[in-house]
Motif scaffolding. Structure first.
Motif, PDB file in Angstrom:
ATOM      1  N   ILE A  57       0.723  -1.619   0.247  1.00 50.26           N
ATOM      2  CA  ILE A  57       0.118  -0.157   0.069  1.00 50.26           C
ATOM      3  C   ILE A  57       0.604   1.685  -0.201  1.00 50.26           C
ATOM      4  O   ILE A  57       1.256   2.041   1.175  1.00 50.26           O
ATOM      5  N   THR A  58       1.471   1.663  -1.192  1.00 49.23           N
ATOM      6  CA  THR A  58       2.080   2.385  -1.545  1.00 49.23           C
ATOM      7  C   THR A  58       1.212   4.000  -2.179  1.00 49.23           C
ATOM      8  O   THR A  58       0.204   3.315  -2.951  1.00 49.23           O
ATOM      9  N   ILE A  59       1.894   4.356  -2.051  1.00 52.06           N
ATOM     10  CA  ILE A  59       1.079   6.150  -3.392  1.00 52.06           C
ATOM     11  C   ILE A  59       1.833   5.211  -5.281  1.00 52.06           C
ATOM     12  O   ILE A  59       0.582   5.084  -5.475  1.00 52.06           O
ATOM     13  N   GLY A  60       2.905   4.480  -4.926  1.00 47.91           N
ATOM     14  CA  GLY A  60       2.684   3.920  -6.370  1.00 47.91           C
ATOM     15  C   GLY A  60       1.618   3.238  -6.938  1.00 47.91           C
ATOM     16  O   GLY A  60       1.311   2.765  -7.664  1.00 47.91           O
ATOM     17  N   TYR A  61       1.393   2.358  -5.570  1.00 42.53           N
ATOM     18  CA  TYR A  61       0.128   1.266  -5.582  1.00 42.53           C
ATOM     19  C   TYR A  61      -1.181   1.837  -6.069  1.00 42.53           C
ATOM     20  O   TYR A  61      -2.141   1.789  -6.896  1.00 42.53           O
ATOM     21  N   VAL A  62      -1.252   3.253  -5.482  1.00 42.00           N
ATOM     22  CA  VAL A  62      -2.729   3.775  -5.874  1.00 42.00           C
ATOM     23  C   VAL A  62      -2.758   4.482  -7.021  1.00 42.00           C
ATOM     24  O   VAL A  62      -3.475   3.718  -7.618  1.00 42.00           O
ATOM     25  N   SER A  72       0.077  12.621  -9.418  1.00 41.75           N
ATOM     26  CA  SER A  72      -1.490  13.182  -8.621  1.00 41.75           C
ATOM     27  C   SER A  72      -1.718  11.970  -7.900  1.00 41.75           C
ATOM     28  O   SER A  72      -3.222  12.905  -6.690  1.00 41.75           O
ATOM     29  N   ALA A  73      -1.314  10.769  -8.017  1.00 40.43           N
ATOM     30  CA  ALA A  73      -1.613  10.338  -6.528  1.00 40.43           C
ATOM     31  C   ALA A  73      -1.033   9.994  -5.535  1.00 40.43           C
ATOM     32  O   ALA A  73      -2.038  10.477  -4.193  1.00 40.43           O
ATOM     33  N   SER A  74      -0.463  11.634  -5.393  1.00 39.20           N
ATOM     34  CA  SER A  74       0.522  11.602  -4.524  1.00 39.20           C
ATOM     35  C   SER A  74      -0.332  13.666  -3.349  1.00 39.20           C
ATOM     36  O   SER A  74      -0.613  12.629  -2.696  1.00 39.20           O
ATOM     37  N   GLY A  75      -0.936  14.184  -3.672  1.00 40.85           N
ATOM     38  CA  GLY A  75      -1.825  15.078  -3.872  1.00 40.85           C
ATOM     39  C   GLY A  75      -3.370  14.439  -3.566  1.00 40.85           C
ATOM     40  O   GLY A  75      -4.103  14.594  -2.845  1.00 40.85           O
ATOM     41  N   LEU A  76      -3.503  13.045  -3.771  1.00 38.71           N
ATOM     42  CA  LEU A  76      -4.942  12.777  -3.884  1.00 38.71           C
ATOM     43  C   LEU A  76      -4.657  11.943  -1.683  1.00 38.71           C
ATOM     44  O   LEU A  76      -5.345  12.606  -1.532  1.00 38.71           O
ATOM     45  N   ILE A  77      -3.592  11.755  -1.981  1.00 36.45           N
ATOM     46  CA  ILE A  77      -3.392  10.980  -0.768  1.00 36.45           C
ATOM     47  C   ILE A  77      -3.856  12.316   0.778  1.00 36.45           C
ATOM     48  O   ILE A  77      -3.799  12.107   1.895  1.00 36.45           O
ATOM     49  N   ASP A  78      -2.747  13.388   0.011  1.00 31.27           N
ATOM     50  CA  ASP A  78      -2.164  14.333   0.235  1.00 31.27           C
ATOM     51  C   ASP A  78      -3.592  14.899   1.031  1.00 31.27           C
ATOM     52  O   ASP A  78      -4.129  14.967   2.411  1.00 31.27           O
ATOM     53  N   ARG A  79      -4.511  14.890   0.629  1.00 27.48           N
ATOM     54  CA  ARG A  79      -6.261  15.397   0.380  1.00 27.48           C
ATOM     55  C   ARG A  79      -7.056  14.492   1.377  1.00 27.48           C
ATOM     56  O   ARG A  79      -7.811  14.541   2.385  1.00 27.48           O
ATOM     57  N   LEU A  80      -6.744  12.851   1.547  1.00 32.93           N
ATOM     58  CA  LEU A  80      -7.428  12.391   2.039  1.00 32.93           C
ATOM     59  C   LEU A  80      -6.220  12.009   3.497  1.00 32.93           C
ATOM     60  O   LEU A  80      -7.439  12.438   4.675  1.00 32.93           O
ATOM     61  N   GLU A  81      -5.219  12.417   2.739  1.00 34.71           N
ATOM     62  CA  GLU A  81      -4.512  12.732   4.916  1.00 34.71           C
ATOM     63  C   GLU A  81      -5.099  13.691   5.309  1.00 34.71           C
ATOM     64  O   GLU A  81      -5.452  13.697   7.376  1.00 34.71           O
ATOM     65  N   ALA A  82      -5.198  15.095   4.581  1.00 34.27           N
ATOM     66  CA  ALA A  82      -6.245  16.192   5.558  1.00 34.27           C
ATOM     67  C   ALA A  82      -6.805  16.056   5.994  1.00 34.27           C
ATOM     68  O   ALA A  82      -7.566  16.977   6.846  1.00 34.27           O
ATOM     69  N   SER A  83      -8.415  14.711   5.277  1.00 37.11           N
ATOM     70  CA  SER A  83      -9.256  14.604   5.881  1.00 37.11           C
ATOM     71  C   SER A  83      -9.314  13.793   6.892  1.00 37.11           C
ATOM     72  O   SER A  83     -10.416  13.084   7.468  1.00 37.11           O
ATOM     73  N   ASN A  84      -8.470  13.652   7.486  1.00 36.14           N
ATOM     74  CA  ASN A  84      -8.019  12.506   8.578  1.00 36.14           C
ATOM     75  C   ASN A  84      -8.653  10.226   7.710  1.00 36.14           C
ATOM     76  O   ASN A  84      -9.372  10.346   8.705  1.00 36.14           O
ATOM     77  N   LEU A  85      -8.721  10.752   6.525  1.00 40.04           N
ATOM     78  CA  LEU A  85      -9.497   9.572   6.024  1.00 40.04           C
ATOM     79  C   LEU A  85      -8.058   8.356   6.037  1.00 40.04           C
ATOM     80  O   LEU A  85      -7.943   7.276   5.610  1.00 40.04           O
ATOM     81  N   VAL A  86      -7.107   9.117   5.719  1.00 33.36           N
ATOM     82  CA  VAL A  86      -5.705   7.755   5.115  1.00 33.36           C
ATOM     83  C   VAL A  86      -4.445   8.633   6.072  1.00 33.36           C
ATOM     84  O   VAL A  86      -4.237   9.642   6.257  1.00 33.36           O
ATOM     85  N   VAL A  87      -3.148   7.453   6.609  1.00 32.47           N
ATOM     86  CA  VAL A  87      -2.499   8.113   7.410  1.00 32.47           C
ATOM     87  C   VAL A  87      -1.156   7.630   6.829  1.00 32.47           C
ATOM     88  O   VAL A  87      -1.512   6.434   6.541  1.00 32.47           O
TER      89      VAL A  87
END
Length: 136
Positions: A57-62, A72-87
């Protein structure tokens, strides 16, 4: 193309019906994600993370699962992390490797969305099976 390979009117109808049904499901999915406060890609990312083998489960996998460029996946993960949905956390085996996991809030949100999606797929299954059978 030989005569036996030529598409018939029924083939075009089957393709059109199949694409239409896929679009109906996509619209359903986008609407359900929006009702939960997520963009469709965010929902898809949560699902990819939850379904992945833990060590992958890496950003590359996503990025691969969502057909995105890594930035683009990194930015998506950043937003999910900011929403407290992913760490993000460091891999036990390689401290330089960053892995992802859902937070309890992300798990709860995804469970609700996945339940309604499973129900919709069950509803569509007979129609999809019939359509796929039309392709031989």
């Amino acid at each position: 193309m030989s005569d036996t390979d030529a598409l018939k009117d029924a083939d075009y109808r089957a393709l059109a019906d199949f694409r239409h049904t896929l679009r109906l499901f996509t619209t359903f999915s986008e609407t359900a994600a929006a009702a939960a406060g997520l963009a469709p890609q965010q929902h898809q990312a949560l699902l990819a993370i939850r379904a992945a083998p833990v060590d992958d489960i890496t950003i590359g996998y996503v990025a691969t699962r969502l057909v995105l460029k890594p930035h683009s996946a990194s930015g998506l993960i950043d937003r999910l992390e900011a929403s407290n949905l992913v760490v993000r956390y460091n891999s036990d085996g390689d401290k330089r490797r960053s892995l992802l996991r859902l937070t309890p809030e992300g798990e709860t949100m995804l469970a609700g969305l996945s339940s309604v999606h499973r129900d919709e797929i069950a509803r569509l299954r007979p129609m999809l099976t019939e359509m796929l059978d039309r392709f031989g």
